[in-house]
Design a protein around this motif. Sequence first.
Motif, mmCIF file in Angstrom:
data_model
loop_
_atom_site.group_PDB
_atom_site.id
_atom_site.type_symbol
_atom_site.label_atom_id
_atom_site.label_comp_id
_atom_site.label_asym_id
_atom_site.label_seq_id
_atom_site.Cartn_x
_atom_site.Cartn_y
_atom_site.Cartn_z
ATOM 1 N N HIS A 300 0.790 -1.258 0.060
ATOM 2 C CA HIS A 300 0.057 -0.070 -0.153
ATOM 3 C C HIS A 300 0.857 1.303 -0.210
ATOM 4 O O HIS A 300 0.652 2.210 -0.722
ATOM 5 C CB HIS A 300 -1.050 0.181 1.110
ATOM 6 N N LEU A 303 2.164 1.952 -3.518
ATOM 7 C CA LEU A 303 1.063 2.059 -4.493
ATOM 8 C C LEU A 303 0.743 3.804 -4.331
ATOM 9 O O LEU A 303 0.525 4.545 -5.154
ATOM 10 C CB LEU A 303 -0.287 1.320 -4.256
ATOM 11 N N LYS A 307 1.218 6.586 -6.884
ATOM 12 C CA LYS A 307 0.053 7.644 -7.235
ATOM 13 C C LYS A 307 0.903 9.033 -7.181
ATOM 14 O O LYS A 307 0.541 10.032 -8.316
ATOM 15 C CB LYS A 307 -0.999 7.344 -6.211
ATOM 16 N N LEU A 323 -7.073 5.229 -6.115
ATOM 17 C CA LEU A 323 -6.886 4.100 -4.974
ATOM 18 C C LEU A 323 -7.899 3.445 -4.294
ATOM 19 O O LEU A 323 -8.697 4.129 -3.696
ATOM 20 C CB LEU A 323 -5.669 4.339 -4.141
#
Length: 446
Positions: A300, A303, A307, A323
């Motif tokens: 996470h 990610l 982003k 997300l």
Amino acid sequence: MNRRTINAVIVLGVISVVCILLIQMISINRTEALQERNIRVQQREDSLNLVHFADRTQITLRNVLRQIKRANSDSSDVFEAVKMIDNNYFRVEFYGELESFELGSWLSRELYDQNIPHNFHYSIYDCFDKSIEFSPLIVYDGSEFIADSSEIPDWPEKDTLATDHYFTIFFPDIYEELKPIKEADTISPYTYLVLIVVFVLLFFGFAVMVIFRQKRLSEVKTDFINNMTHELKTPISSIGLSSEMIMRTDPKDDPDKIKRYAGLIFKENKRLENQVERVLNIAKLDKHEITLKKEAFDIHELLNEVKDNIEFNQNESGGKIELELNAEKCVLNVDPVHISNVVYNLVDNAIKYCQKKPEIQIRTSNDKRGFMLEIQDNGIGIRREDLKMIFDKFYRVPTGNLHDVKGFGLGLYYVKKIVEEHQGTVYARSALNKGTTFVINFPYED
Ligand code: ADP
């Protein structure tokens, strides 16, 4: 090998197979006709042999009957007395006394003299007490007849109602001895033909498959070399131009300009380095030279970072990443560098293969198979027939003149290899002009 040559090879191959088949069928037809003729000749010969055998046997039996008559001083006719019941079974009527051993030795001697070397049984019927005496099998062993008591005679008929004495002789093996061709032994030549045809077709199909595979491989390699040269040419010419500008500029006049060009050279050089690194990495992956440095890694966190970075770079186009991080267990034991490359590769592709404002959704979840990661885009999509091959090395969807996106066709191959090295799976689903979703699954390590 170009398309025309391949077509010519296939056509020639088909013509040769058809010619072989025709020749085979013609030759089988001829052989069968010849065989049929031979069988007819053989059957004719067999029947002639049987007639000949029956004639000779009747002569033999008349001779034996004469000896019986002589012994009994009987002068009646011998011709009516011998009757052929079947080709291998005869009956002879007589008057007077007849001992079994006597009859046995007369029959053996006469059959030997007449050159009838076949095994036989005989029996003597006594019309007074209506009894039959059966002999054992008399076997011809190549030089003489010998009684073989182990064989039980298999008589075709047991007639005890006659009014005269008679004796019978039976040759049990005659039909088998005179039938040399056994039909059960012959397998149809068409069976062999079918087997050969199946084999030839399999071989032919395999050869065509290999030709097409080689053709695709050589096309893919040519594309790769073209792409690679193209990709390398741009940074090389940028570096060349920038250094030329630096050489032409006086550092005292415009130090900022020199700094800008130096920065450009540095950036382009980095790009070159990255591209060479990507190709070398793939070579290492193929040789299994890459060793994963696994550690606990928060997907996470990665990610969120992706982003921020991508949205920052996509500022101008207005591209967005959404997300939906629903996975409860998001810290996995993976190689952080390679897994980051995998995610960046997929997100880069989502932007590269999109002709409108990129809108990317990244979702995570936990299910019984493990950790699921989905990256969905609103790009150009991939046709079903290409979808099967996008993970192949060097494969790029042939897009014609639709768009001109650079690449080596190695990104997804790398993604698949790295995911599989982590015992995971990856696949894509796509709808043309709507978008593509890549789904990755990492099983949890126990
Ligand atoms: P490259 O991008 O260098 O060509 P990749 O291995 O990353 O190589 O991708 C292989 C091919 O798959 C690409 O050429 C492209 O046609 C297609 N592709 C990959 N990702 C996407 C995507 N998100 N949308 C549409 N097509 C894609």
